[in-house]
Scaffold this motif. Structure first.
Motif, mmCIF file in Angstrom:
data_model
loop_
_atom_site.group_PDB
_atom_site.id
_atom_site.type_symbol
_atom_site.label_atom_id
_atom_site.label_comp_id
_atom_site.label_asym_id
_atom_site.label_seq_id
_atom_site.Cartn_x
_atom_site.Cartn_y
_atom_site.Cartn_z
ATOM 1 N N ILE A 17 47.565 10.954 58.324
ATOM 2 C CA ILE A 17 48.510 11.415 57.287
ATOM 3 C C ILE A 17 49.779 12.010 57.876
ATOM 4 O O ILE A 17 51.014 11.397 57.337
ATOM 5 C CB ILE A 17 47.958 12.635 56.656
ATOM 6 C CG1 ILE A 17 46.465 12.456 55.988
ATOM 7 C CG2 ILE A 17 48.979 13.331 55.763
ATOM 8 C CD1 ILE A 17 46.729 11.330 54.938
ATOM 9 N N MET A 18 49.888 12.360 59.182
ATOM 10 C CA MET A 18 51.218 12.843 59.808
ATOM 11 C C MET A 18 52.258 11.918 59.803
ATOM 12 O O MET A 18 53.290 12.438 59.659
ATOM 13 C CB MET A 18 50.740 13.248 61.188
ATOM 14 C CG MET A 18 49.892 14.571 61.260
ATOM 15 S SD MET A 18 49.170 14.946 62.821
ATOM 16 C CE MET A 18 50.832 15.007 63.832
ATOM 17 N N PHE A 19 52.060 10.609 59.920
ATOM 18 C CA PHE A 19 53.071 9.647 60.091
ATOM 19 C C PHE A 19 53.454 8.947 58.929
ATOM 20 O O PHE A 19 53.778 7.567 59.135
ATOM 21 C CB PHE A 19 52.890 9.102 61.494
ATOM 22 C CG PHE A 19 52.718 9.931 62.772
ATOM 23 C CD1 PHE A 19 53.881 10.462 63.304
ATOM 24 C CD2 PHE A 19 51.440 10.462 63.063
ATOM 25 C CE1 PHE A 19 53.640 11.478 64.436
ATOM 26 C CE2 PHE A 19 51.530 11.330 64.367
ATOM 27 C CZ PHE A 19 52.601 11.555 64.881
ATOM 28 N N ARG A 20 52.945 9.214 57.970
ATOM 29 C CA ARG A 20 53.187 8.611 56.456
ATOM 30 C C ARG A 20 53.974 9.156 55.373
ATOM 31 O O ARG A 20 53.658 9.684 54.618
ATOM 32 C CB ARG A 20 51.529 8.254 56.017
ATOM 33 C CG ARG A 20 50.718 7.558 56.615
ATOM 34 C CD ARG A 20 50.682 6.095 56.692
ATOM 35 N NE ARG A 20 50.731 5.583 55.232
ATOM 36 C CZ ARG A 20 49.988 5.426 54.316
ATOM 37 N NH1 ARG A 20 48.767 5.254 54.791
ATOM 38 N NH2 ARG A 20 50.281 4.966 53.438
ATOM 39 N N PRO A 21 55.310 9.099 55.909
ATOM 40 C CA PRO A 21 56.316 9.657 54.943
ATOM 41 C C PRO A 21 56.021 9.287 53.490
ATOM 42 O O PRO A 21 56.565 10.018 52.573
ATOM 43 C CB PRO A 21 57.564 9.266 55.469
ATOM 44 C CG PRO A 21 57.375 8.007 56.602
ATOM 45 C CD PRO A 21 56.025 8.345 56.845
ATOM 46 N N ASP A 22 55.496 7.794 53.319
ATOM 47 C CA ASP A 22 55.246 7.609 51.978
ATOM 48 C C ASP A 22 54.308 8.650 51.258
ATOM 49 O O ASP A 22 54.099 8.383 49.929
ATOM 50 C CB ASP A 22 55.109 6.066 51.745
ATOM 51 C CG ASP A 22 53.541 5.849 52.615
ATOM 52 O OD1 ASP A 22 53.453 6.376 53.818
ATOM 53 O OD2 ASP A 22 52.715 5.254 52.273
ATOM 54 N N LEU A 23 53.491 9.393 51.760
ATOM 55 C CA LEU A 23 52.473 10.016 51.056
ATOM 56 C C LEU A 23 52.879 11.518 51.033
ATOM 57 O O LEU A 23 52.272 12.325 50.349
ATOM 58 C CB LEU A 23 51.189 10.073 52.263
ATOM 59 C CG LEU A 23 50.576 8.741 52.094
ATOM 60 C CD1 LEU A 23 49.328 8.790 53.042
ATOM 61 C CD2 LEU A 23 50.235 8.068 50.850
ATOM 62 N N LEU A 24 53.943 12.015 51.748
ATOM 63 C CA LEU A 24 54.471 13.239 51.818
ATOM 64 C C LEU A 24 55.544 13.990 50.972
ATOM 65 O O LEU A 24 56.285 12.829 50.753
ATOM 66 C CB LEU A 24 54.637 13.381 53.561
ATOM 67 C CG LEU A 24 53.530 13.136 54.302
ATOM 68 C CD1 LEU A 24 53.790 13.420 55.855
ATOM 69 C CD2 LEU A 24 52.343 13.891 54.217
ATOM 70 N N HIS A 25 55.708 15.080 50.887
ATOM 71 C CA HIS A 25 56.802 15.889 50.511
ATOM 72 C C HIS A 25 57.835 15.949 51.897
ATOM 73 O O HIS A 25 57.869 16.791 52.605
ATOM 74 C CB HIS A 25 56.664 17.039 49.908
ATOM 75 C CG HIS A 25 56.115 17.000 48.521
ATOM 76 N ND1 HIS A 25 56.671 16.088 47.683
ATOM 77 C CD2 HIS A 25 55.181 17.565 48.098
ATOM 78 C CE1 HIS A 25 55.796 16.310 46.682
ATOM 79 N NE2 HIS A 25 54.776 17.297 46.589
ATOM 80 N N THR A 26 58.703 14.910 52.139
ATOM 81 C CA THR A 26 59.412 14.701 53.688
ATOM 82 C C THR A 26 60.468 15.855 53.791
ATOM 83 O O THR A 26 60.656 15.976 54.745
ATOM 84 C CB THR A 26 59.746 13.562 53.768
ATOM 85 O OG1 THR A 26 60.818 13.131 52.792
ATOM 86 C CG2 THR A 26 58.939 12.487 53.807
ATOM 87 N N ARG A 27 60.806 16.569 52.885
ATOM 88 C CA ARG A 27 61.868 17.560 52.832
ATOM 89 C C ARG A 27 61.298 18.847 52.781
ATOM 90 O O ARG A 27 62.003 19.902 52.942
ATOM 91 C CB ARG A 27 62.958 17.328 51.670
ATOM 92 C CG ARG A 27 63.638 16.097 51.866
ATOM 93 C CD ARG A 27 64.637 16.296 52.706
ATOM 94 N NE ARG A 27 65.679 15.054 52.873
ATOM 95 C CZ ARG A 27 66.237 14.239 53.434
ATOM 96 N NH1 ARG A 27 66.043 14.972 54.788
ATOM 97 N NH2 ARG A 27 66.862 13.259 53.437
ATOM 98 N N ASP A 28 59.891 18.889 52.836
ATOM 99 C CA ASP A 28 59.433 20.397 52.835
ATOM 100 C C ASP A 28 59.814 21.128 53.883
ATOM 101 O O ASP A 28 59.568 20.683 55.298
ATOM 102 C CB ASP A 28 57.744 20.210 52.827
ATOM 103 C CG ASP A 28 56.941 21.645 52.912
ATOM 104 O OD1 ASP A 28 56.915 22.043 51.626
ATOM 105 O OD2 ASP A 28 56.669 21.786 53.888
ATOM 106 N N PRO A 29 60.194 22.400 53.941
ATOM 107 C CA PRO A 29 60.628 23.095 55.108
ATOM 108 C C PRO A 29 59.530 23.249 56.153
ATOM 109 O O PRO A 29 59.893 23.189 57.534
ATOM 110 C CB PRO A 29 61.079 24.299 54.434
ATOM 111 C CG PRO A 29 61.465 24.170 53.088
ATOM 112 C CD PRO A 29 60.414 23.087 52.565
ATOM 113 N N GLU A 30 58.287 23.496 55.624
ATOM 114 C CA GLU A 30 57.325 23.566 56.563
ATOM 115 C C GLU A 30 56.978 22.438 57.706
ATOM 116 O O GLU A 30 56.665 22.365 58.771
ATOM 117 C CB GLU A 30 55.998 24.243 56.172
ATOM 118 C CG GLU A 30 56.064 25.538 55.596
ATOM 119 C CD GLU A 30 54.607 26.029 55.043
ATOM 120 O OE1 GLU A 30 53.715 26.211 55.848
ATOM 121 O OE2 GLU A 30 54.690 26.121 54.024
ATOM 122 N N LEU A 31 56.816 21.462 56.796
ATOM 123 C CA LEU A 31 56.898 20.063 57.413
ATOM 124 C C LEU A 31 58.116 19.818 58.371
ATOM 125 O O LEU A 31 57.797 19.357 59.646
ATOM 126 C CB LEU A 31 56.786 18.967 56.457
ATOM 127 C CG LEU A 31 56.409 17.324 57.049
ATOM 128 C CD1 LEU A 31 55.237 17.442 57.702
ATOM 129 C CD2 LEU A 31 56.590 16.407 55.866
#
Length: 183
Positions: A100-114
Motif C-alpha cells: 500500500i505504501m507506495f501506491r499513490p493511486d490508492l491513497l489520500h496523498t495530501r493527508d498531513p499524517e501521510l
C-alpha cells in the motif's frame, strides 16, 4: 480473521486495520471493501466509515502505519547495503503495508499524517548518503531501487527459486555483494 458478531470493540479502528491487513496480504488491495471489513469485524457496514471516511482513508492509515514501521526498521545506519537489507526485511515482515505504501493511486496523498510519515522515512533513507556528494546520491537511488525491486519481486513470489532456502535478507546481501564485486 473474522471477529465474532456481537463483540464490543474496544478499538474498532485497530480491528478494521487488522482485518484490512489480512485481506491485503491474502488477496491484494483490490479485494478490500469497507462493507466486507465491517462484516469481518462484526459491526454495521457504516462503522468503519466513522474512522476512515472511505476506502482511500483506510489505505492511507495503513500507509502511515507502514511508514512508521519502515522508519523504525531502517534505524540510523549509514551503510547502504545494511539499509537495503533492512528495507527487504521490512517488506517481508509487513507485506500488506508494503503493498500500500507506495501506491499513490490508492491513497489520500495530501493527508498531513501521510506526508509527515513519508518525510520521516525519506529522512532515514537520505541520512545514509548525507555528505557523500552527487555520485553517492545517485548510488543511493540505485540502491533504493534495487532494494524496492527485490522486495516487490519477493512479495510476488518471483524470487522463490532464487532464494533457494536462504532468507530474503541473506539473498539480498548475496546479490549486493555480487554487485559490489562487479564494480
Amino acid at each position: 480473521m473474522p471477529i465474532e458478531r456481537g463483540y464490543h470493540h474496544g478499538d474498532l479502528r485497530r480491528a478494521v486495520l487488522d482485518a484490512a491487513l489480512d485481506v491485503i496480504a491474502a488477496e491484494g488491495p483490490a479485494a478490500l471493501s469497507l462493507r466486507d471489513l465491517a462484516r469481518r469485524a462484526g459491526v454495521s457496514h457504516a462503522a468503519p466509515a466513522h474512522h476512515f471516511k472511505d476506502r482511500a482513508g483506510l489505505l492511507t492509515a495503513i500507509a502511515v502505519e507502514g511508514h512508521g514501521f519502515l522508519s523504525e526498521a531502517l534505524g540510523e545506519t549509514a551503510n547502504l547495503s545494511d539499509l537495503g537489507v533492512r528495507y527487504v526485511r521490512f517488506a517481508d515482515r509487513h507485506p500488506a503495508h508494503f503493498q500500500i505504501m507506495f501506491r499513490p493511486d490508492l491513497l489520500h496523498t495530501r493527508d498531513p499524517e501521510l506526508l509527515t510519515a513519508r518525510e520521516r522515512t525519506r529522512g532515514r533513507l537520505l541520512a545514509a548518503v548525507e555528505g557523500r556528494g552527487g555520485e553517492q546520491a545517485a548510488g543511493f537511488t540505485a540502491a533504493w531501487a534495487m532494494a524496492h525491486g527485490f522486495a516487490t519481486l519477493l512479495l510476488s513470489h518471483n524470487l522463490d527459486d532464487f532464494l533457494g532456502g536462504r532468507s530474503p535478507e541473506d539473498a539480498f546481501r548475496s546479490l549486493v555483494a555480487g554487485r559490489e564485486s562487479d564494480s
